[in-house]
Design an enzyme around this catalytic site. Structure first.
Site, PDB file in Angstrom:
ATOM      1  N   ARG A 242       2.734   0.825  -7.007  1.00 47.70           N
ATOM      2  CA  ARG A 242       3.434   0.411  -5.792  1.00 47.70           C
ATOM      3  C   ARG A 242       3.325  -1.106  -5.616  1.00 47.70           C
ATOM      4  NH1 ARG A 242       5.864   4.323  -6.165  1.00 47.70           N
ATOM      5  NH2 ARG A 242       6.191   6.021  -4.682  1.00 47.70           N
ATOM      6  N   GLU A 271      11.672  -4.041  -2.347  1.00 50.46           N
ATOM      7  CA  GLU A 271      12.664  -3.354  -3.192  1.00 50.46           C
ATOM      8  C   GLU A 271      13.880  -2.977  -2.348  1.00 50.46           C
ATOM      9  OE1 GLU A 271      10.772  -0.060  -5.163  1.00 50.46           O
ATOM     10  OE2 GLU A 271       9.157  -1.313  -5.901  1.00 50.46           O
ATOM     11  N   HIS A 289      11.885  -0.218 -10.697  1.00 54.06           N
ATOM     12  CA  HIS A 289      11.239   1.011 -10.193  1.00 54.06           C
ATOM     13  C   HIS A 289      11.821   2.263 -10.874  1.00 54.06           C
ATOM     14  CE1 HIS A 289       9.001   2.924  -6.570  1.00 54.06           C
ATOM     15  NE2 HIS A 289       8.955   3.713  -7.627  1.00 54.06           N
TER      16      HIS A 289
HETATM   17  O1  3PY Z   1       7.644   9.378  -7.661  1.00 54.95           O
HETATM   18  C1  3PY Z   1       7.302   8.249  -7.333  1.00 54.95           C
HETATM   19  O2  3PY Z   1       6.545   8.053  -6.363  1.00 54.95           O
HETATM   20  C2  3PY Z   1       7.768   7.109  -8.096  1.00 54.95           C
HETATM   21  O3  3PY Z   1       7.579   6.001  -7.714  1.00 54.95           O
HETATM   22  C3  3PY Z   1       8.474   7.379  -9.379  1.00 54.95           C
HETATM   23  O4  3PY Z   1       8.618   6.249 -10.167  1.00 54.95           O
END
Ligand code: 3PY
Length: 324
Positions: A242, A271, A289
Site C-alpha cells: 500500500r 492513486e 497497482h
Molecule cells: O487485493 C488487493 O488489496 C490489491 O491491492 C491487489 O493488488
C-alpha cells in the site's frame, strides 16, 4: 413460482465468467462502463436497494458513506484482499457483513514483487527508456550497471501469506531472507528465514527491502526519512502493498541522493495520480497497482466475491468473511 433473484450492485465491470454468473443468478444494473465512485455507488444503491455490493479499493466506504447505505445492504464484498478503503468496524456495527478475497491473489502479488525486485535492481526502467529512444551507442563495460539479485539479502516486512510467497520465490534466487513481523513465525513457516524483532536491527542488513503488510488504519507511514536512512547506501526498496506505507517525499530525497539505488513501486499515496516527481525519477520502476492483475487471479477474485454473496443469500456462512 420461482423466487426473485437477489439484487446486487457492482462498482466495476467484472471478468466475463463472473458477469455471466451475475446474469444467471442475480438481478443487477448493467455493468458500469467506468468504475463507479463512492457517490455513484450510494446513489445507485438507493435506487436499486441491493442486498450486496461488490466494490474494489477505488471507491472507499467510510464514515458518512456507511451511514448513507440503504438498509437493504447486508454485505459489502470487496474484490480485494486489502481493506483500507473500508471502515470494517463501522460496517459490522451497522449489521453489514464484509468479505474479501484472500489467498487467490497471493501468488500473483508475489510474482509482481519479484518483478519489481529484479527490475529495480537491474535498472529495467532505464534500459527500457534507452531502447525506446533507439539505443544508438555501444554501452561501455561499466556503463549503466545494475546490481545482482542472486545471493543478496532480502528483507521482508510483513510475513503473512504474500510475504511468505515472496520468500519462497527469493530462495530460488539463493537470497538470504530476513524478516520483521508482528509475531515470529514457527520454523516450518520460516523455511530458513531469519526473524528480526525490530526494524532498527533488520534494516541495516537489507540489500533489498520489500513491504508486504497492510496500511495502518491510523498513524504515519512506516518508511520515513528515519527508517529509510537505516537501509544501507545502495539498497533497493520495493512496495507492492500500500502506498500509505511510504513517506514519498522522503523516498524521493533518498532516490535523488543515491542513498537508495532504486525503487520498484506498484502502489502510491495518491492513486491514480501518483506524485510525478517520484514517477519521473530514472531509478524508479513503477506499475499502476496491478498486483492481482492477471486473467486467472482476477477471475478467481470475482468468483470468490460472488461465492460470498451467494452464501449470504442462502443464509450460509461466508467463505471469506472479514471480522473486526
Ligand atoms: O487485493 C488487493 O488489496 C490489491 O491491492 C491487489 O493488488
Amino acid at each position: 413460482m420461482s423466487a426473485a433473484k437477489p439484487r446486487i450492485l457492482r462498482s466495476v465491470r467484472l471478468l466475463n465468467a463472473a458477469e455471466k454468473r451475475i446474469e444467471a443468478d442475480f438481478t443487477a444494473p448493467p455493468a458500469p462502463a467506468e468504475p463507479l465512485d463512492t457517490a455513484a455507488i450510494l446513489k445507485l444503491a438507493h435506487e436499486f436497494q441491493p442486498v450486496a455490493i461488490l466494490v474494489t479499493h477505488h471507491a472507499p466506504l467510510k464514515g458518512a458513506d456507511i451511514a448513507a447505505l440503504p438498509d437493504s445492504v447486508k454485505l459489502i464484498a470487496t474484490v480485494s484482499v486489502g481493506l483500507d478503503h473500508l471502515d470494517v468496524p463501522a460496517l459490522l456495527a451497522r449489521g453489514i457483513a464484509v468479505s474479501n478475497t484472500p489467498d487467490v491473489l497471493t501468488d500473483c502479488n508475489a510474482d509482481l514483487a519479484m518483478m519489481l525486485i529484479i527490475a529495480a535492481s537491474r535498472r529495467a526502467a532505464e534500459y527500457y527508456t534507452l531502447m525506446k529512444k533507439g539505443w544508438g551507442h555501444t554501452l561501455g563495460m561499466d556503463e549503466m550497471l545494475g546490481h545482482r539479485v542472486t545471493g543478496k539479502t532480502l528483507g521482508i516486512i510483513g510475513m503473512g501469506r504474500i510475504g511468505q510467497a515472496v520468500a519462497r520465490r527469493a530462495r530460488g534466487f539463493e537470497m538470504n531472507v530476513i524478516y520483521h513481523n508482528r509475531r515470529r513465525l514457527d520454523a516450518a513457516q520460516e523455511e530458513g528465514a531469519t526473524y528480526y524483532a525490530t526494524l532498527e536491527d533488520m534494516l541495516p542488513k537489507c540489500n533489498i527491502l520489500s513491504l508486504h503488510l497492510p496500511a495502518a488504519p491510523s498513524g504515519g507511514p512506516l518508511m520515513t526519512a528515519r527508517t529509510l536512512a537505516l537501509l544501507p547506501r545502495g539498497s533497493v526498496l520495493v512496495n507492492a502493498a500500500r502506498g500509505a506505507l511510504i513517506d514519498e517525499t522522503a523516498l524521493i530525497d533518498a532516490l535523488r541522493s543515491g542513498h537508495l539505488f532504486g525503487a520498484g513501486l506498484d502502489v502510491f499515496q495518491n492513486e491514480p495520480n501518483p506524485d510525478p516527481r517520484l514517477i519521473s525519477l530514472p531509478n524508479v520502476f513503477a506499475t499502476p497497482h496491478v498486483g492481482s492483475a492477471t486473467v486467472e487471479t482476477r477471475t478467481a477474485m470475482c468468483m470468490l466475491a460472488l461465492d460470498n454473496v451467494a452464501a449470504l443469500v442462502a443464509g450460509q456462512p461466508l467463505p471469506t468473511p472479514v471480522t473486526a
